[in-house]
Design an enzyme around this catalytic site. Structure first.
Site, mmCIF file in Angstrom:
data_model
loop_
_atom_site.group_PDB
_atom_site.id
_atom_site.type_symbol
_atom_site.label_atom_id
_atom_site.label_comp_id
_atom_site.label_asym_id
_atom_site.label_seq_id
_atom_site.Cartn_x
_atom_site.Cartn_y
_atom_site.Cartn_z
ATOM 1 N N CYS A 158 0.823 -1.211 0.000
ATOM 2 C CA CYS A 158 0.000 0.000 0.000
ATOM 3 C C CYS A 158 0.856 1.261 0.000
ATOM 4 O O CYS A 158 1.972 1.259 0.525
ATOM 5 C CB CYS A 158 -0.872 0.018 1.245
ATOM 6 S SG CYS A 158 -1.888 -1.443 1.425
ATOM 7 N N ARG B 74 4.978 0.541 -6.217
ATOM 8 C CA ARG B 74 4.963 -0.292 -5.018
ATOM 9 C C ARG B 74 4.083 -1.525 -5.205
ATOM 10 O O ARG B 74 4.169 -2.454 -4.413
ATOM 11 C CB ARG B 74 4.445 0.517 -3.830
ATOM 12 C CG ARG B 74 5.387 1.597 -3.385
ATOM 13 C CD ARG B 74 4.728 2.507 -2.379
ATOM 14 N NE ARG B 74 4.445 1.859 -1.127
ATOM 15 C CZ ARG B 74 5.204 1.942 -0.046
ATOM 16 N NH1 ARG B 74 6.300 2.650 -0.083
ATOM 17 N NH2 ARG B 74 4.873 1.330 1.073
ATOM 18 N N TRP C 116 -2.905 -2.638 -1.575
ATOM 19 C CA TRP C 116 -2.457 -3.985 -1.944
ATOM 20 C C TRP C 116 -3.163 -4.903 -0.963
ATOM 21 O O TRP C 116 -2.840 -4.930 0.226
ATOM 22 C CB TRP C 116 -0.944 -4.066 -1.794
ATOM 23 C CG TRP C 116 -0.295 -5.302 -2.312
ATOM 24 C CD1 TRP C 116 0.024 -5.581 -3.608
ATOM 25 C CD2 TRP C 116 0.189 -6.407 -1.546
ATOM 26 N NE1 TRP C 116 0.662 -6.795 -3.683
ATOM 27 C CE2 TRP C 116 0.775 -7.328 -2.438
ATOM 28 C CE3 TRP C 116 0.173 -6.727 -0.186
ATOM 29 C CZ2 TRP C 116 1.340 -8.529 -2.023
ATOM 30 C CZ3 TRP C 116 0.738 -7.928 0.228
ATOM 31 C CH2 TRP C 116 1.311 -8.811 -0.689
ATOM 32 N N ASN D 183 -1.740 2.076 6.020
ATOM 33 C CA ASN D 183 -0.852 0.975 5.616
ATOM 34 C C ASN D 183 -0.570 0.161 6.868
ATOM 35 O O ASN D 183 -0.345 0.736 7.932
ATOM 36 C CB ASN D 183 0.488 1.496 5.094
ATOM 37 C CG ASN D 183 0.352 2.143 3.725
ATOM 38 O OD1 ASN D 183 -0.723 2.157 3.148
ATOM 39 N ND2 ASN D 183 1.447 2.664 3.222
ATOM 40 N N GLY D 184 -0.508 -1.161 6.729
ATOM 41 C CA GLY D 184 -0.223 -2.009 7.892
ATOM 42 C C GLY D 184 -1.374 -2.963 8.148
ATOM 43 O O GLY D 184 -2.247 -3.144 7.289
ATOM 44 N N GLU E 202 19.209 -15.902 -8.310
ATOM 45 C CA GLU E 202 18.713 -14.566 -8.655
ATOM 46 C C GLU E 202 18.192 -14.541 -10.104
ATOM 47 O O GLU E 202 17.165 -13.924 -10.384
ATOM 48 C CB GLU E 202 19.829 -13.532 -8.443
ATOM 49 C CG GLU E 202 19.557 -12.129 -8.941
ATOM 50 C CD GLU E 202 18.346 -11.440 -8.319
ATOM 51 O OE1 GLU E 202 17.730 -11.985 -7.385
ATOM 52 O OE2 GLU E 202 17.984 -10.363 -8.802
ATOM 53 N N LYS F 23 14.385 -13.493 -11.038
ATOM 54 C CA LYS F 23 14.073 -12.394 -11.963
ATOM 55 C C LYS F 23 13.145 -12.896 -13.062
ATOM 56 O O LYS F 23 12.169 -12.266 -13.399
ATOM 57 C CB LYS F 23 15.369 -11.891 -12.575
ATOM 58 C CG LYS F 23 15.813 -10.522 -12.541
ATOM 59 C CD LYS F 23 15.742 -9.574 -11.437
ATOM 60 C CE LYS F 23 14.950 -9.805 -10.211
ATOM 61 N NZ LYS F 23 15.479 -9.199 -9.029
ATOM 62 N N GLU G 285 9.500 -13.777 -11.674
ATOM 63 C CA GLU G 285 8.644 -12.699 -11.175
ATOM 64 C C GLU G 285 8.140 -11.777 -12.274
ATOM 65 O O GLU G 285 7.045 -11.241 -12.164
ATOM 66 C CB GLU G 285 9.307 -11.903 -10.051
ATOM 67 C CG GLU G 285 10.463 -11.047 -10.458
ATOM 68 C CD GLU G 285 11.085 -10.289 -9.280
ATOM 69 O OE1 GLU G 285 10.355 -9.808 -8.414
ATOM 70 O OE2 GLU G 285 12.321 -10.199 -9.247
ATOM 71 N N HIS H 187 20.294 -34.959 -8.216
ATOM 72 C CA HIS H 187 19.689 -35.505 -7.003
ATOM 73 C C HIS H 187 18.173 -35.313 -6.999
ATOM 74 O O HIS H 187 17.549 -35.259 -5.935
ATOM 75 C CB HIS H 187 20.323 -34.858 -5.768
ATOM 76 C CG HIS H 187 21.795 -35.125 -5.658
ATOM 77 N ND1 HIS H 187 22.301 -36.378 -5.404
ATOM 78 C CD2 HIS H 187 22.865 -34.314 -5.834
ATOM 79 C CE1 HIS H 187 23.629 -36.328 -5.401
ATOM 80 N NE2 HIS H 187 23.996 -35.084 -5.666
ATOM 81 N N LYS I 256 6.712 -3.604 -4.197
ATOM 82 C CA LYS I 256 8.109 -3.209 -4.112
ATOM 83 C C LYS I 256 8.630 -3.308 -2.691
ATOM 84 O O LYS I 256 9.742 -3.758 -2.453
ATOM 85 C CB LYS I 256 8.250 -1.773 -4.617
ATOM 86 C CG LYS I 256 9.683 -1.256 -4.623
ATOM 87 C CD LYS I 256 10.499 -1.968 -5.671
ATOM 88 C CE LYS I 256 11.966 -1.623 -5.637
ATOM 89 N NZ LYS I 256 12.765 -2.653 -6.328
HETATM 90 C C1 F6R Z 1 12.890 -9.270 -6.270
HETATM 91 C C2 F6R Z 1 12.679 -8.288 -5.218
HETATM 92 C C3 F6R Z 1 12.387 -8.780 -3.847
HETATM 93 C C4 F6R Z 1 13.141 -7.936 -2.810
HETATM 94 C C5 F6R Z 1 12.705 -8.362 -1.394
HETATM 95 C C6 F6R Z 1 13.503 -7.653 -0.319
HETATM 96 O O1 F6R Z 1 13.204 -8.667 -7.478
HETATM 97 O O2 F6R Z 1 12.735 -7.112 -5.443
HETATM 98 O O3 F6R Z 1 12.680 -10.125 -3.721
HETATM 99 O O4 F6R Z 1 14.504 -8.136 -2.993
HETATM 100 O O5 F6R Z 1 11.346 -8.083 -1.223
HETATM 101 O O6 F6R Z 1 13.341 -6.276 -0.392
HETATM 102 P P1 F6R Z 1 14.332 -5.288 0.358
HETATM 103 O O7 F6R Z 1 15.668 -5.432 -0.263
HETATM 104 O O8 F6R Z 1 13.733 -3.935 0.142
HETATM 105 O O9 F6R Z 1 14.346 -5.690 1.796
#
Ligand code: F6R
Length: 597
Positions: free
Chosen positions: A2, A27, A74, A100-101, A470, A474, A477, A493, A592
């Protein structure tokens, strides 16, 4: 997650709220809304729905009012819908709240308020807040908010608007909230990009703060006493928070990485002070290190394990922050680092609090000045990635690695010659990353090929094992292709059962002590008929004969190979998602900044 943005000043609130809400879209959200206090007549006019901000802007008529609140939701409690969207109002429609929360005891409060005659329309936890404020209001809004929050258990960043009251009342607990300072106008927001168009002067509210904001005054109280909070100047420019001609924020942020490396390194190489007082850590008898993080930051931490263990020769444990509460931690003589781009990830913050409770000294690596992580940790090292808008983390990962390299090199036990070579390698990294970016057209061709598949494996070894994780994150997602990252030796395995001509494998082939065995793993994969794309260094002749396709990356010191390899995989994920027509910057169901556990 949010987002909140609010305005009070001399200008009309509606256009400011709507344009600032669009700055919060990154976000991740499913609904949005605004409420403006109109004058005259003195009333709250609220418009909201489960739509994008652009659609909301079309459905709201012109509202006359110079104070208002806005929200992107959200969904956590109740599906995305018109009634569940924020702002939420009291029975009389005089009090509007954005939140938010999560309010943990909302069911009990709702039952109680219903028995007292309050009428609820949504399924949300938030709706209890305006009703509680209504219940306690006796002419003083600030006091009513304080009383309402005494009943509430959970986390919140709230902003309250009341018809006829020329002020906004804000409160924060375990969810970020900032006040933006303007000239005869002020703003409240959940994060900086929302208000960067208007001001770069910001106050971060602290736990338990209640802020009363008028167009020319900001008063902050905690436990009934007025407190002063430092003003921060945000160095990010609005251009940095815009697409700058790129089709997506993600592509722009991938392309910013040479600059991010220079900026982050420049920040620390130009400083006479050590980045972090590891000498003090040694004095305190620290014998091992613990790094905690989530998602992409967790994968940066895993790369960090290899870097620190090689250069500092101390054992490093890396843990997923959300799992940290569930095992018996042995933390004696352990130095802790948390890595978080946003500095607001709830799981990471919870882990920091736990570490501090057991007496650990915590260093935070974060990208956001004044973020919660920076305020709770004992010391903060800032990455210089600039605002990262796209939900998928890219440049923040690279900046985190730069800090880890610099930290480990600063205290390395490696000999001076090795360190001098590394320093040179580090200085050359921006141009090496640029070479990967210049190879974009070829990566695009491979992405077109990859986009037709539904399952992909990424494999790596050693320091490039986290890069495989990673790369898979990427791809999944943003392109919605099911992707798994594996240590190359682990495929046999179990996952071998899934290999075949419909399951491509992407192998990261580094020129280090993993090279020979990696070639063996690739042969094993080829024997199972999986199409194989290799990410290999220039000059690697052998790989062309084994792989179906090769993406070439420039040769760098093996310790830096995660940087160039990750950038190549970011581009591969980006173009694959683009080929599949996915909403790259705002992938479905993702946010985000993940501010709930
Ligand atoms: C993936 C991504 C998330 C963040 C995770 C941690 O592309 O962006 O996996 O890495 O939510 O976020 P931070 O680094 O803000 O704690």
């Amino acid at each position: 997650m949010c987002g909140i943005v609010d305005y009070i000043g001399d200008k009309q609130a509606q256009p400011i709220l709507l344009s600032s809400l669009s700055r919060l879209e990154y976000r991740g959200y499913d609904s949005c809304g605004i409420a403006v206090s109109s004058s005259p007549p003195r009333r709250i006019e609220a418009y909201k729905d489960a739509v994008r901000v652009e659609a909301l802007a079309k459905m709201v008529p012109q509202l006359g009012g110079t104070a208002g609140i806005g929200h992107t939701r959200w969904a956590t409690c109740g599906e995305p819908s018109q009634v569940n969207a924020h702002p939420h109002c009291d029975c009389a429609g005089n009090i509007a709240v954005v939140h938010n929360g999560v309010i943990n005891n909302f069911q009990r409060l709702r039952q109680q308020l219903t028995s007292e005659g309050h009428n609820f329309v949504s399924e949300t936890d938030t709706e209890v807040i305006p009703h509680l404020i209504e219940k306690y209001y006796d002419g003083n809004l600030e006091k009513a908010v304080e009383a309402a929050l005494r009943d509430v258990e959970g986390s919140y960043a709230i902003v309250v608007l009341m018809a006829g009251e020329p002020k906004l009342v804000a409160a924060k607990k375990d969810s970020p909230l900032i006040i933006g300072i303007g000239d005869r106008e002020n703003f409240i927001a959940s994060d900086v990009p929302a208000i960067l168009d208007y001001t770069n002067r910001v106050i971060y509210l602290e736990e338990g703060d209640i802020g009363v904001v008028t167009k020319d005054n900001i008063k902050i109280k905690r436990d009934g006493t007025e407190v002063s909070r430092k003003e921060h100047k945000i160095l990010w420019s609005i251009e940095e928070a815009q697409k700058g001609g790129y089709e997506h924020f993600m592509l722009k942020e991938i392309h910013e990485q040479p600059k991010v490396i220079r900026d982050t390194l420049g920040e620390y190489t130009s400083s006479a002070e050590p980045v972090v007082d590891l000498a003090r850590i040694r004095d305190e008898g620290i014998e091992s290190m613990l790094i905690l993080a989530c998602g992409t930051s967790y994968y940066a931490a895993l790369v960090g394990k290899y870097i620190v263990e090689e250069l500092l020769r101390i054992p490093v444990r890396v843990e997923i922050a959300s799992e940290f509460s569930y095992y018996g931690q042995t933390l004696a003589r352990t130095g802790a680092i948390v890595i978080t781009q946003s500095g607001e990830t709830a799981d990471t913050l919870k882990a920091v609090k736990r570490l501090k409770e057991v007496g650990c000294r915590v260093v935070a690596i974060t990208n956001v000045v004044g973020s919660s992580a920076s305020r709770i940790a004992d010391q903060t090292i800032y990455t210089r990635a600039g605002p990262e808008i796209s939900v998928a983390a890219t440049k923040s990962f690279t900046a985190q690695l730069m800090v880890l390299y610099w930290l480990a090199m600063g205290y390395s036990k490696a000999d001076a010659r090795r360190l001098a070579t590394m320093l040179l390698g580090l200085r050359q990294l921006p141009s090496k990353v640029q070479q990967v970016l210049d190879n974009e057209a070829i990566i695009l061709e491979h992405a077109k090929y990859l986009s037709k598949y539904e399952n992909v494996f990424f494999i790596g070894r050693g320091i490039n094992f986290p890069v495989a994780l990673e790369g898979a994150l990427k791809l999944k997602e943003i392109s919605y292709i099911h992707a798994e990252g594996y240590a190359a030796g682990e495929l046999k395995h179990g996952p071998f059962a899934l290999l075949g001509e419909n399951t491509p494998v992407i192998a990261i082939v580094a020129q280090d002590n993993t090279y020979e065995v990696m070639l063996t793993n690739i042969k094993e994969v080829k024997a199972r008929k999986s199409p194989l794309i290799a990410l290999a260094e220039e000059g690697d002749e052998a790989i062309g004969e084994l792989a179906d396709f090769v993406i070439t990356v420039p040769r760098v010191d093996a310790l830096f190979s995660p940087v160039v390899n990750t950038v190549a995989l970011q581009l591969l994920a980006y173009y694959t998602a683009k080929e599949r027509g996915c909403p790259i910057d705002f992938p479905r169901n993702l946010a985000k900044s993940v501010t709930v556990e």
